[in-house]
Design a protein around this motif. Structure first.
Motif: not given
Length: 253
Positions: A88-113
């Motif tokens: 929803x924020x992507x749509x109204x702001x017309x931009x990506x959202x910055x997600x700050x996370x460790x490498x460990x968490x990023x690996x899970x995020x990329x798998x889950x999404x």
């Protein structure tokens, strides 16, 4: 800077599905807890810490119209499951959202999404800029953020200090060198799951002891289970300068 508690409950939230205990059936709104998250608002914009399964409702309840960044403490489901709703924020702001996370968490995020990172991106998926954090301070919205590594049993979790405010959730051990990063905070938010010992969370007694050890003037407890007890009753037991956080509580810092 204003901090709003979007949720103060543990992974199941309170009330727990199908539970008839006195906390889960309490009429006190402070005994109703969404999954733990905070909103950090400043003149430069909004930062959310963790996108819980309740993220959509939390954003609607607080009438959040703009989001600049998300900080991720760790990749357990109760802390990332709502990430799809940044669409929803992507749509109204017309931009990506910055997600700050460790490498460990990023690996899970990329798998889950995985669909958000596929070569072919289906229209309407969340647009995410993953930004890697370690133990180095970084800046978002003009705020200097110091990562603090804590342990959630055997899992590393990132806490965050912003000026005199420190936020830590899902921890049962903090190394001495990481405690030094917390010292001098005027406000500490830390998890206090219940009174009985737990394998991966501080108990209320342990969280109180941490606040005393670090000599923090004001401590708020979060990530609270229905097993801790009624908000009103537990609040009366707490030392001066310590309080249970509750959903919707705001702090001006």
């Amino acid at each position: 800077m204003k901090v709003t508690f979007l949720g103060t409950g543990t992974s199941q939230g309170v009330p727990v599905i199908a539970c008839g205990c006195e906390v889960c059936t309490s009429a006190d709104p402070k005994d109703t807890r969404l999954r733990s998250s905070i909103l950090i608002s400043s003149p430069a914009g909004n930062i959310v810490v963790d996108t819980t399964p309740d993220f959509r409702y939390q954003m609607l309840r607080e009438k959040v119209k703009h989001l600049e960044a998300v900080l991720i403490t760790h990749s357990h489901k109760d802390h990332i499951a709502g990430m799809d709703d940044i669409r929803a924020f992507n749509y109204f702001q017309q931009s990506p959202i910055d997600i700050y996370a460790t490498d460990f968490s990023q690996n899970v995020i990329m798998r889950e999404f995985a669909y958000a990172f596929a070569d072919y991106k289906y229209p309407g998926i969340p647009e995410i800029n993953l930004k890697t954090i370690d133990d180095t301070p970084f800046t978002v919205n003009g705020l200097t953020i110091t990562p603090i590594q804590v342990m959630h049993y055997k899992m590393p979790v990132t806490g965050f200090r912003i000026h005199d405010f420190t936020y830590i959730t899902d921890a049962n051990f903090i190394a001495p060198e990481e405690k030094d990063k917390i010292r001098g905070s005027k406000i500490l938010v830390v998890n206090a799951l219940r009174k009985e010992k737990h394998i991966s969370h501080f108990t209320l007694e342990e969280a109180i002891a941490l606040g005393h050890e670090l000599n923090i003037p004001q401590v708020y407890f979060t990530h609270i289970s229905h097993q801790l007890g009624l908000h009103a009753e537990v609040s009366r037991e707490l030392p001066d300068g310590m309080a249970l956080a509750y959903d919707g509580l705001t702090l001006e810092i």
